[in-house]
Scaffold this motif. Structure first.
Motif, short mmCIF file in Angstrom:
data_model
loop_
_atom_site.label_atom_id
_atom_site.label_comp_id
_atom_site.label_asym_id
_atom_site.label_seq_id
_atom_site.Cartn_x
_atom_site.Cartn_y
_atom_site.Cartn_z
N THR A 199 67.42 37.41 24.44
CA THR A 199 67.71 38.30 23.31
C THR A 199 66.48 38.51 22.42
OG1 THR A 199 69.89 37.20 23.35
CG2 THR A 199 69.55 38.90 21.69
N GLN A 200 65.36 38.84 23.05
CA GLN A 200 64.12 39.09 22.32
C GLN A 200 64.02 40.56 21.90
OE1 GLN A 200 62.04 36.25 21.59
NE2 GLN A 200 64.07 35.55 22.25
N PRO A 201 63.33 40.84 20.80
CA PRO A 201 63.27 42.22 20.29
C PRO A 201 62.63 43.20 21.26
CG PRO A 201 61.77 40.77 19.08
CD PRO A 201 62.65 39.89 19.90
N GLU A 202 61.72 42.72 22.11
CA GLU A 202 61.07 43.63 23.07
C GLU A 202 62.08 44.27 24.03
OE1 GLU A 202 58.05 40.18 22.47
OE2 GLU A 202 60.23 40.48 22.46
N ASN A 203 63.21 43.62 24.20
CA ASN A 203 64.21 44.15 25.13
C ASN A 203 64.75 45.50 24.68
OD1 ASN A 203 65.50 43.75 27.59
ND2 ASN A 203 67.35 42.93 26.64
N LEU A 204 64.77 45.73 23.38
CA LEU A 204 65.29 46.99 22.86
C LEU A 204 64.47 48.17 23.35
CD1 LEU A 204 66.09 45.90 19.20
CD2 LEU A 204 67.67 46.03 21.14
N VAL A 205 63.17 47.99 23.42
CA VAL A 205 62.29 49.07 23.88
C VAL A 205 62.54 49.36 25.35
CG1 VAL A 205 59.89 49.82 24.14
CG2 VAL A 205 60.57 48.44 22.15
N PHE A 206 62.72 48.30 26.15
CA PHE A 206 63.00 48.52 27.57
C PHE A 206 64.33 49.23 27.75
CE2 PHE A 206 65.19 47.05 31.44
CZ PHE A 206 64.36 47.67 32.37
N LEU A 207 65.33 48.87 26.97
CA LEU A 207 66.62 49.54 27.08
C LEU A 207 66.52 51.02 26.76
CD1 LEU A 207 69.09 46.91 25.55
CD2 LEU A 207 68.64 47.40 27.96
N GLU A 208 65.64 51.37 25.85
CA GLU A 208 65.44 52.79 25.55
C GLU A 208 64.80 53.50 26.74
OE1 GLU A 208 63.27 52.83 21.89
OE2 GLU A 208 64.92 51.94 20.75
N ARG A 209 63.91 52.82 27.44
CA ARG A 209 63.34 53.41 28.65
C ARG A 209 64.43 53.58 29.73
NH1 ARG A 209 58.30 50.77 31.21
NH2 ARG A 209 58.30 52.84 32.18
N LEU A 210 65.27 52.58 29.84
CA LEU A 210 66.37 52.66 30.82
C LEU A 210 67.32 53.79 30.46
CD1 LEU A 210 67.76 51.38 33.28
CD2 LEU A 210 68.91 49.80 31.70
N ARG A 211 67.61 53.95 29.18
CA ARG A 211 68.50 55.04 28.75
C ARG A 211 67.86 56.40 29.03
NH1 ARG A 211 72.91 55.54 25.21
NH2 ARG A 211 73.51 57.72 25.19
N ASP A 212 66.55 56.51 28.78
CA ASP A 212 65.86 57.77 29.07
C ASP A 212 66.00 58.14 30.54
OD1 ASP A 212 65.04 58.08 26.45
OD2 ASP A 212 63.04 57.25 26.78
N LEU A 213 65.93 57.13 31.41
CA LEU A 213 66.08 57.38 32.85
C LEU A 213 67.49 57.85 33.17
CD1 LEU A 213 65.28 57.21 35.87
CD2 LEU A 213 65.93 54.77 35.77
N THR A 214 68.50 57.13 32.71
CA THR A 214 69.87 57.47 33.07
C THR A 214 70.32 58.79 32.44
OG1 THR A 214 70.72 56.07 31.28
CG2 THR A 214 70.54 55.08 33.46
N ASP A 215 69.72 59.15 31.30
CA ASP A 215 70.08 60.42 30.66
C ASP A 215 69.64 61.63 31.48
OD1 ASP A 215 71.41 59.29 28.56
OD2 ASP A 215 69.81 59.56 27.09
N GLN A 216 68.80 61.40 32.47
CA GLN A 216 68.40 62.49 33.36
C GLN A 216 69.49 62.82 34.38
OE1 GLN A 216 64.51 61.63 35.08
NE2 GLN A 216 63.87 60.60 33.19
N TYR A 217 70.52 61.99 34.42
CA TYR A 217 71.63 62.18 35.35
C TYR A 217 72.90 62.44 34.54
CZ TYR A 217 68.39 60.14 38.71
OH TYR A 217 67.30 59.90 39.50
N ASN A 218 73.76 63.29 35.05
CA ASN A 218 74.92 63.73 34.29
C ASN A 218 76.02 62.67 34.29
OD1 ASN A 218 76.59 65.59 32.87
ND2 ASN A 218 77.65 66.09 34.77
N GLY A 219 76.42 62.25 33.08
CA GLY A 219 77.59 61.40 32.95
C GLY A 219 77.43 59.96 33.37
N VAL A 220 76.21 59.44 33.39
CA VAL A 220 75.99 58.06 33.79
C VAL A 220 76.11 57.15 32.56
CG1 VAL A 220 74.27 56.41 34.64
CG2 VAL A 220 74.57 58.61 35.78
#
Length: 542
Positions: free
Chosen positions: A244-265
């Motif tokens: 639960t380190q703060p750096e994880n939040l940035v990675f999750l934003e990268r992961l969200r950016d990836l999944t947002d390229q696909y419809n309804g994921v």
């Protein structure tokens, strides 16, 4: 009804593939077995399936130790079977969520084999390596969830590697940008194959404290909860620095950016931290990270209506309008009917637990067998398979008891799960709870599950309404679900005696749903709830 994303109010049915259905007679469930039971699952009235890991693995932790993120383990089938599963799941009107285990791999993964070979190879820093401390021992006091230090010595590198779980599950080093990039690519592989979402295993464990600071010790009186027995040394620390380190939040934003390229994921996180409600808020904040997340707060051993109300109200207060995900059972904890109902667990209680979770605001995870009211199995030590249970037996019996095969046919060998000896035995008491025994019984747990889920789909208040608790006697719960066009009063009595509830006086109350529950009666604005009874009423303002 307002338009919402499919996951907002979804009922998500978790499939543990080893134990759903065996199609080829080897005693282990598989992807074709899931395909065979898709019609049954769709008839339950659920909206999505979440399939636990089926990737190539040495199975030290039964698939949560992945040796190839892009391959199907042969025991589960082929990639063609998976592609057919995607297609058929969608044909049945369901969404498909798969597990992604991002924080660690198997020690058999080629990445780790290369990483441990030297300190200078291309993947030398893909895992968390550290030198001994000044005394020549482990770098710090971090502990493994499965017992003992979270560090394992490697004689080739003359360093320790970090493992938050089994020694055969080394942690990836997310401080290395190459690792982040690679794991996004592993995720993209399955997005391109058409999945609708990911359940992210232990997602708050991706990053560790770079300084490797010791975790503070926890007082004895606090060493309970979050699924850890006081006999497990892991419960002796506040886990501040190992996850639960703060750096994880940035990675999750990268992961969200990836999944947002696909419809309804959708991204659904499993979160087990020192303050899980706070972590879920951070991990879902401003729709930039996860879509939703669930914690172990309702997966605790001791049932308490006070705890349920407190947890839900706290989550609502912190989520600030975002959507929670609720789980009262899964593959890691004893089955809910035994965990909460104990030796007094009854079909009526099984119905209550399911209806309660499905009446809360948010999405809901239901674990396979919950719809049958299955109880926790007692596994003889000779039949135990779970390394967690083997390590801590007999004080802790592990997770085998909730992972036994689904009983399909009470008259068949192995309850119709397999023609061969199953990987875990089918408990004798589960034969009477088989699908064949319940599907034509109008009073069964299975029938209640189906009818309640079908009814829920047509109730705006349960799908997207707000939630407001009402004070009730101990052992009971009542709350209002409020949408602009509907208000539903939901009442549950977990006691062994009648409970009388005060009805909100500023309106008229009409029973909406009672099939399958012990019926309630009302008189002069009071509701008389029988033992293990429930009431759902339409509250209309004058």
């Amino acid at each position: 009804m307002p338009k919402t994303d499919w996951w907002h109010n979804a009922i998500i049915y978790q499939i543990y593939p080893r134990s759903l259905m065996d199609s080829n007679g080897d005693g282990i469930g598989d992807l074709p077995g899931i395909l065979d039971k898709l019609g049954y699952i769709a008839d339950l009235g659920v909206d999505a399936i979440w399939v636990s890991p089926f990737f190539k693995s040495p199975m030290k932790d039964f698939g949560y130790d992945i040796s190839d993120y892009r391959a199907i383990d042969p025991m589960f089938g082929t990639m063609a079977d998976f592609d057919k599963l995607v297609k058929e799941t969608h044909k049945h009107g369901l969404k498909l969520i798969i597990d992604q285990v991002l924080s660690h791999t198997s020690s058999s993964h080629p990445w780790f084999i290369e990483s441990k070979s030297s300190r200078t190879n291309p993947k030398a820093s893909w895992y968390v390596w550290a030198n001994p401390n000044e005394e020549g021992f482990e770098p710090n006091n971090w502990l493994s969830i499965f017992g003992g230090p979270a560090w394992k010595w490697n004689k080739t590198r003359k360093q320790y590697y970090l493992h938050n779980f089994l020694k055969s599950q080394p942690d990836l080093n997310y401080h290395n940008p190459e690792v982040q990039d690679q794991m996004l690519q592993e995720t993209k592989f399955w997005l391109d194959r058409g999945v609708d979402g990911f359940r992210l295993d232990a997602i708050n464990f991706c990053f560790h404290d770079k300084l490797l600071r010791d975790n503070p010790l926890k007082p004895m009186e606090e060493r309970r909860g979050r699924g850890f027995s006081p006999t497990n040394p892991y419960a002796a620390q506040y886990h501040i620095y190992d996850n639960t380190q703060p750096e994880n939040l940035v990675f999750l934003e990268r992961l969200r950016d990836l999944t947002d390229q696909y419809n309804g994921v959708a991204l659904m996180g499993e979160i087990n931290s020192e303050d899980a409600i706070k972590t879920i808020r951070e991990y879902t904040e401003s729709h930039r990270r996860l879509h939703t997340g669930y914690s172990f707060e309702l997966l605790v051993d001791d049932f308490s209506t006070h705890h349920i109300r407190y947890t839900v109200e706290e989550q609502e207060r912190h989520m600030a309008g975002d959507w929670a995900c609720w789980a009262i059972s899964n593959h890691d904890v004893p089955r809910v009917l035994s965990r909460w109902g104990g030796i007094h667990g009854t079909p009526e209680l099984a119905k209550l637990y399911t209806a309660l979770s499905a009446s809360l605001r948010g999405s809901v995870c239901c674990y396979q067998g919950q719809e049958l009211g299955l109880t926790e199995a007692t596994i003889h030590p000779r039949d135990m398979r779970d390394p967690y249970g083997i390590q801590f037996w007999p004080e802790f019996h592990g997770r085998d008891g909730c992972r036994t095969p689904i009983p399909w046919n009470s008259a068949a060998d192995n309850a119709g799960f397999s023609t061969a000896k199953p990987w875990l035995p089918v408990p004798e008491e589960h034969y009477a709870l088989a699908v064949s025994e319940q599907e034509d019984n109008p009073e069964s747990v299975l029938t209640l599950f189906k009818t309640f889920m079908a009814w829920r789909k047509d109730q705006p208040a349960l799908l997207y309404g707000d939630i407001e608790f009402i004070d009730t006697p101990d052992g009971s719960l009542a709350f209002l679900r409020k949408a602009p066009e509907q208000t539903i009063l939901c009442c549950f009595n977990f006691n062994d005696e009648v409970v009388i509830l005060d009805v909100p006086a500023d309106g008229t109350l009409t029973s909406l749903y009672g099939h399958g529950f012990k019926t309630a009666s009302d008189c002069d604005h009071d509701i008389y709830l029988p033992p293990h009874g429930a009431f759902f009423g339409d509250l209309k303002k004058p």
